[in-house]
Design a protein around this motif. Structure first.
Motif, mmCIF file in Angstrom:
data_model
loop_
_atom_site.group_PDB
_atom_site.id
_atom_site.type_symbol
_atom_site.label_atom_id
_atom_site.label_comp_id
_atom_site.label_asym_id
_atom_site.label_seq_id
_atom_site.Cartn_x
_atom_site.Cartn_y
_atom_site.Cartn_z
ATOM 1 N N UNK A 550 0.826 -1.215 0.000
ATOM 2 C CA UNK A 550 0.000 0.000 0.000
ATOM 3 C C UNK A 550 0.857 1.260 0.000
ATOM 4 N N UNK A 551 0.205 2.419 -0.052
ATOM 5 C CA UNK A 551 0.886 3.712 -0.046
ATOM 6 C C UNK A 551 1.802 3.824 1.189
ATOM 7 N N UNK A 552 2.991 4.482 0.975
ATOM 8 C CA UNK A 552 3.977 4.729 2.032
ATOM 9 C C UNK A 552 4.540 3.434 2.614
ATOM 10 N N UNK A 553 4.467 2.341 1.851
ATOM 11 C CA UNK A 553 5.032 1.094 2.323
ATOM 12 C C UNK A 553 6.518 0.992 2.004
ATOM 13 N N UNK A 585 0.591 -20.035 -6.070
ATOM 14 C CA UNK A 585 1.528 -18.991 -6.513
ATOM 15 C C UNK A 585 2.434 -19.481 -7.624
ATOM 16 N N UNK A 586 3.050 -20.678 -7.437
ATOM 17 C CA UNK A 586 3.988 -21.185 -8.441
ATOM 18 C C UNK A 586 3.373 -22.275 -9.307
ATOM 19 N N UNK A 587 2.058 -22.489 -9.219
ATOM 20 C CA UNK A 587 1.425 -23.557 -9.990
ATOM 21 C C UNK A 587 1.191 -23.105 -11.425
ATOM 22 N N UNK A 588 0.718 -24.033 -12.259
ATOM 23 C CA UNK A 588 0.464 -23.733 -13.678
ATOM 24 C C UNK A 588 -0.965 -23.284 -13.930
ATOM 25 N N UNK A 589 -1.705 -22.889 -12.862
ATOM 26 C CA UNK A 589 -3.069 -22.385 -13.088
ATOM 27 C C UNK A 589 -3.065 -20.882 -13.289
ATOM 28 N N UNK A 590 -1.846 -20.248 -13.284
ATOM 29 C CA UNK A 590 -1.695 -18.824 -13.584
ATOM 30 C C UNK A 590 -2.596 -17.964 -12.699
ATOM 31 N N UNK A 591 -2.324 -18.062 -11.385
ATOM 32 C CA UNK A 591 -3.110 -17.352 -10.384
ATOM 33 C C UNK A 591 -2.747 -15.873 -10.372
ATOM 34 N N UNK A 592 -3.745 -14.989 -10.354
ATOM 35 C CA UNK A 592 -3.489 -13.538 -10.360
ATOM 36 C C UNK A 592 -4.597 -12.831 -9.590
ATOM 37 N N UNK A 593 -4.199 -11.750 -8.843
ATOM 38 C CA UNK A 593 -5.175 -10.927 -8.129
ATOM 39 C C UNK A 593 -4.886 -9.463 -8.410
ATOM 40 N N UNK A 594 -5.823 -8.591 -7.981
ATOM 41 C CA UNK A 594 -5.699 -7.146 -8.199
ATOM 42 C C UNK A 594 -4.801 -6.540 -7.123
ATOM 43 N N UNK A 595 -3.921 -5.557 -7.516
ATOM 44 C CA UNK A 595 -3.031 -4.907 -6.572
ATOM 45 C C UNK A 595 -3.750 -3.892 -5.697
ATOM 46 N N UNK A 596 -2.981 -3.180 -4.863
ATOM 47 C CA UNK A 596 -3.581 -2.233 -3.917
ATOM 48 C C UNK A 596 -4.201 -1.027 -4.608
ATOM 49 N N UNK A 597 -3.769 -0.734 -5.861
ATOM 50 C CA UNK A 597 -4.395 0.355 -6.635
ATOM 51 C C UNK A 597 -4.959 -0.183 -7.935
ATOM 52 N N UNK A 598 -5.576 -1.384 -7.812
ATOM 53 C CA UNK A 598 -6.271 -2.028 -8.934
ATOM 54 C C UNK A 598 -5.335 -2.384 -10.087
#
Length: 663
Positions: A550-553, A585-598
């Protein structure tokens, strides 16, 4: 006046609805009165199926399937043809154009086999209309003009007018308004003589579109209004929605903004029952034009973003349908090929059996003497050995061909997965910043946005484009590794130099979120690995840490110098990874999520980093606590001449400042 007109339309609508229900009920009664399973019942079922188009896809398909099943049992090809066409119309109501195309082509093959010119004319027109909906007007014209020649030869005015209207639609798509108007006016003349109001509704809608293409909105508006009236008479809800959308656009261009807004609102209300995604898409596009014309730029941008989002959803849906249809065709072709191989093998066995029977009969006839019998048996034995040898040889060939087919299928499946992933990233992750950029440029081009507003939006756009560039690097590296393989080129290099260059590239991303970047290397350290691969690994891990901080991290890079290897640690105090998601995280299902600023990602960075580290004789792992942060660790072999560590430095990057602190 408009209230009186609305009441009149409501009255007409109720009367027509009652009439249609009465007609459908009468046809259902006729089917019930004829329970015999013969060709008469098949014709009644097909007529009943056609009567529910385009109002009820389920009923259309229900009676068409019943007609098709009965026609199959009686081997009645004419019934099969019309039932297949009605099933295609049911798919049209659902918006499944690919499925409609396949069914219509099958029906046309039956029409050609039966030499039914009337059916061939109807089905060629249907194919043309499907291709127009798929935005392939040039291919559509070939079928439409063929249908026109057939119908003119048969002397069918109503069908001729319908085909002329379809040809006009194709020329509209080809941006040839004068050619389109020629065919549409001829269609209008015939439909007026036949008093065909439902047909005139479509023709007048197309004439209005021609004048809209010519930017003669004052001439287009009366045609759209007459089209609206006739669509109401014929209870064509989808046509009525399109008429309101067209009228709203024309009135927008004529600066009759309040009336335009009312028309578009009526279209949205009617479409809420119809739930036609294409109509909703056009509604948001027209609302963006209306808001832009009357100076409501925030509303215009919101509607344009909604239009872009829905356009992406339609593209994804069409892509999914296309892939499913392609897989279905591939499986069908694969089964046909396997059946051909089985038939060839069966014919070979039958030929062998036939030869053996002939030899047995021949031997029986030669039972005249022991010498003759012995000679014949010897010949039979030799012949049988040759046949077994040939059969074994051919079986080996078949097995080899099957092995080749299985290897090709595996390669095709791998290629299909790569293609699906690339399509998914392009359609969902790469198109979004481009759509936003297109919307901003649309407003900036017409001087509808101030420089201050553009500057505010440009910061967000810049960050999205930077993330998109990193996603493109990962996507290209991953696609290359999947399609061509990975070639490792190890060398001795100073990892602190690469780390410093990547810090300089990532400064802007850190400043956007006011994140402090530090790394602690007391001196240059030489490692033995592929520098390009390690550069990508560092970029992925550092940008990933920035994304989820997040901000200021803070993001810090530490290291441990072991006897024969270097351990690098990328640590942040960000969101962390939930325990349930750590296995992905390291699997082949290509896992992804949105960051703190989308911020978006394609899920390829970490699996690709793991692959690169392991190919360079290293190991990668991580520790994470949800809400407290994550630390990623990886090792690399040291160069043969690496010495004891000395003095190093720390780089701290903040908003509009940079400092170096000695360690």
């Amino acid at each position: 006046m408009r209230i009186v007109q609305s009441n009149l339309y409501a009255y007409i609508y109720v009367v027509l609805l009652c009439t249609l229900v009465t007609n459908a009920s009468a046809q259902i009664t006729e089917v019930e009165k004829h329970p015999q399973k013969d060709t008469v019942r098949i014709r009644l079922l097909n007529q009943l199926s056609r009567s529910f188009f385009p109002k009820d896809a389920a009923k259309t398909a229900q009676y068409a399937n019943e007609a098709l099943k009965l026609s199959d049992s009686l081997h009645f090809k004419t019934g099969i043809m019309w039932a297949t066409r009605n099933l295609a119309l049911a798919e049209n109501i659902k918006g499944n154009l690919e499925k409609q195309m396949d069914l219509t082509v099958n029906a046309l093959k039956l029409a050609d086999e039966l030499k039914d010119d009337y059916a061939a004319g109807v089905l060629n027109t249907d194919l043309g209309n499907i291709l127009v909906e798929q935005d392939q007007p040039r291919q559509a014209l070939r079928y439409q003009k063929k249908a026109l020649r057939i119908k003119q030869a048969l002397g069918q005015p109503a069908e001729i007018a319908r085909t002329l209207n379809s040809i006009g639609s194709s020329y509209i798509r080809l941006n040839k308004p004068d050619s389109a108007l020629h065919f549409l006016l001829e269609s209008e003349r015939i439909k007026l003589s036949l008093n065909d109001h439902p047909g005139l509704a479509i023709t007048y809608e197309n004439i209005g579109l021609v004048y809209t293409e010519k930017q003669r909105y004052g001439m287009a508006l009366p045609y759209f209004e007459i089209s609206e009236q006739y669509h109401k008479e014929s209870d064509n809800l989808n046509g009525l929605v399109k008429a309101h959308l067209n009228i709203g656009f024309a009135k927008t261009m004529l600066h009759r903004f309040e009336e335009a807004e009312q028309e578009l609102a009526e279209a949205a209300q009617l479409n809420s029952n119809l739930k036609n995604m294409k109509n909703t898409l056009i509604y948001h596009k027209n609302m963006a034009t209306l808001d832009s014309a009357r100076g409501n730029y925030a509303g215009a941008l919101a509607n344009y973003k909604q239009f872009s989002r829905m356009n992406e959803e339609m593209f994804s849906l069409e892509k999914t349908k296309f892939i499913a249809n392609t897989k279905e065709k591939y499986e069908s072709e694969k089964k046909q090929h396997e059946n051909k191989l089985l038939r060839k093998e069966q014919q070979l066995h039958l030929a062998t059996i036939k030869q053996q029977r002939i030899l047995v009969i021949f031997c029986t006839m030669l039972l005249l003497g022991l010498f003759v019998i012995t000679a014949v048996l010897y010949l039979m034995y030799r012949r049988q050995q040759e046949l077994y040898t040939q059969l074994n040889h051919r079986n080996i060939q078949v097995q080899q061909q099957n092995k080749i087919i299985m290897e090709q299928n595996a390669a095709l499946e791998s290629g299909s997965q790569v293609k699906d992933k690339i399509f998914s990233v392009i359609s969902h992750d790469l198109r979004s910043p481009l759509a936003i950029l297109e919307g901003l440029l649309f407003l900036l081009r017409d001087d509808k946005m101030s420089e201050e507003q553009f500057r505010i939006f440009s910061h967000e756009l810049w960050r999205d484009m930077k993330n998109t560039a990193y996603m493109m690097d990962n996507l290209l590296q991953w696609a290359s590794s999947q399609m061509k393989g990975i070639h490792v080129t190890p060398d001795d290099f100073d990892i602190s130099t690469i780390l410093k260059s990547e810090f300089e590239l990532l400064q802007s991303l850190a400043r956007q979120k006011e994140i402090t970047l530090t790394h602690e290397l007391h001196r240059p350290i030489m490692v033995y690995a592929d520098p390009d691969m390690i550069r990508l690994v560092l970029r992925n891990l550092i940008s990933n840490a920035i994304k989820f901080t997040p901000m200021n991290g803070c993001v810090n890079i530490n290291y441990l110098l072991l006897p024969d290897k270097l351990e690098l640690i990328v640590q942040d105090n960000g969101l962390g990874i939930a325990v349930a998601d750590q296995a992905k995280v390291f699997s082949n299902i290509y896992y992804s999520t949105i960051g703190t600023r989308n911020e978006k990602g394609c899920g390829l960075g970490l699996p690709l980093s793991k692959d690169f580290i392991e190919r360079n004789n290293g190991r990668i792992w991580f520790h994470s606590t949800s809400g407290k942060g994550t630390s990623f660790h990886f090792t690399l072999p040291l160069s043969a001449g690496e010495e004891t560590p000395g003095r190093g430095y720390t780089i701290i990057v903040k908003e509009n400042q940079e400092s170096v602190v000695s360690n």
